[in-house]
Design an enzyme around this catalytic site. Structure first.
Site, mmCIF file in Angstrom:
data_model
loop_
_atom_site.group_PDB
_atom_site.id
_atom_site.type_symbol
_atom_site.label_atom_id
_atom_site.label_comp_id
_atom_site.label_asym_id
_atom_site.label_seq_id
_atom_site.Cartn_x
_atom_site.Cartn_y
_atom_site.Cartn_z
ATOM 1 C CG ASP A 1 -21.371 -20.981 -0.030
ATOM 2 O OD1 ASP A 1 -20.606 -21.196 -0.851
ATOM 3 O OD2 ASP A 1 -22.689 -21.706 0.026
ATOM 4 C CD GLU B 1 -17.455 -18.954 0.378
ATOM 5 O OE1 GLU B 1 -18.029 -19.511 -0.792
ATOM 6 O OE2 GLU B 1 -17.553 -19.210 1.358
#
Length: 250
Positions: A65, A137
């Site tokens: 992220d 991610e």
């Protein structure tokens, strides 16, 4: 990054279901993943959902992220030196949100590689937007830990493709529903209709399926997301791609 509860008992997929248990020792690329892993355990973990067991991809998702946000911010900063901070921030938010990540994951067929518990497999988890976004991610985070920032940036560029290369902050500052509505308004067409088609999962982890209908153009799309709003945005994004040439907002 989306927080979650502790993992459940490990359940292996049935032999007929796809899964990356056969990830080669060399860490050779799989599906649309371009990076060849020096440590294939990182790839295996990145593709392991918490429903399958531990170690799962939640910690890698945390790293991914942050890496994704920085790569996207840097790319926008380099390509648009005269664009104000507000537009860059909105464009970055669009490019790293759940529905965009899920579309990227679908484009490279990542869902077929994710290891899921039996319940998630049966409920269609391999195409659930939240699961796809988290796994995407996690892959970016795994590449960063395996080979550093340059490799992670190359993987993100490869996975996103034109979605990042052609990103325009002046357009991405508006969400898909707004852009679709404006595009239809310019052509004097009615607003699209959104309707919940299905919901799955328990109350704390529901997945919504929403239909977007543009009756005058015969367009019907289905979007998914962890909230009704996210599912509507996903459906609107797909509808924008189906608009006839000359009718897209841009």
């Amino acid at each position: 990054m989306r927080a979650s509860s502790s993992s459940s008992k490990r359940v292996r997929p049935a032999a007929s279901e796809p899964g990356p248990d056969d990830t080669p020792a060399s860490g050779a690329p799989r599906a649309g993943i371009a990076h060849a892993f020096a440590n294939p355990d990182l790839l295996r973990q990145a593709l392991t959902h918490r429903s399958y067991g531990t170690p799962n991809n939640e910690r890698l998702e945390f790293i991914g992220d942050a890496v994704l946000g920085f790569v996207v911010a840097l790319s926008l900063y380099e390509r648009f030196p005269d664009t104000p901070e507000g537009q860059l921030t909105r464009a970055r938010a669009h490019l790293v949100r759940e529905d965009t990540l899920a579309q990227v994951a679908r484009r490279i067929a990542l869902g077929s590689e994710i290891r899921l518990g039996e319940g998630e497999l049966k409920s269609g988890g391999a195409d659930r937007a939240s699961i796809l976004a988290d796994a995407m991610e996690a892959v970016f985070g795994a590449v960063f830990l395996d080979a550093g920032f340059a490799a992670a940036r190359a993987e993100i560029d490869s996975a996103y493709g034109d979605a990042l290369r052609d990103a325009d902050p002046s357009r991405l500052g508006k969400d898909a529903k707004t852009r679709l509505q404006e595009s239809l308004h310019k052509r004097r067409l009615p607003e699209p209709a959104y309707e919940i088609a299905a919901t799955t999962g328990k109350a704390h982890a529901q997945e919504f399926v929403v239909e977007c209908r543009i009756a005058d153009l015969g367009i019907v799309t289905r979007g998914t997301g962890g909230s009704r709003r996210a599912a509507e945005q996903d459906a609107a994004t797909q509808a924008l791609e189906l608009l006839p040439e000359g009718r897209r907002d841009g």
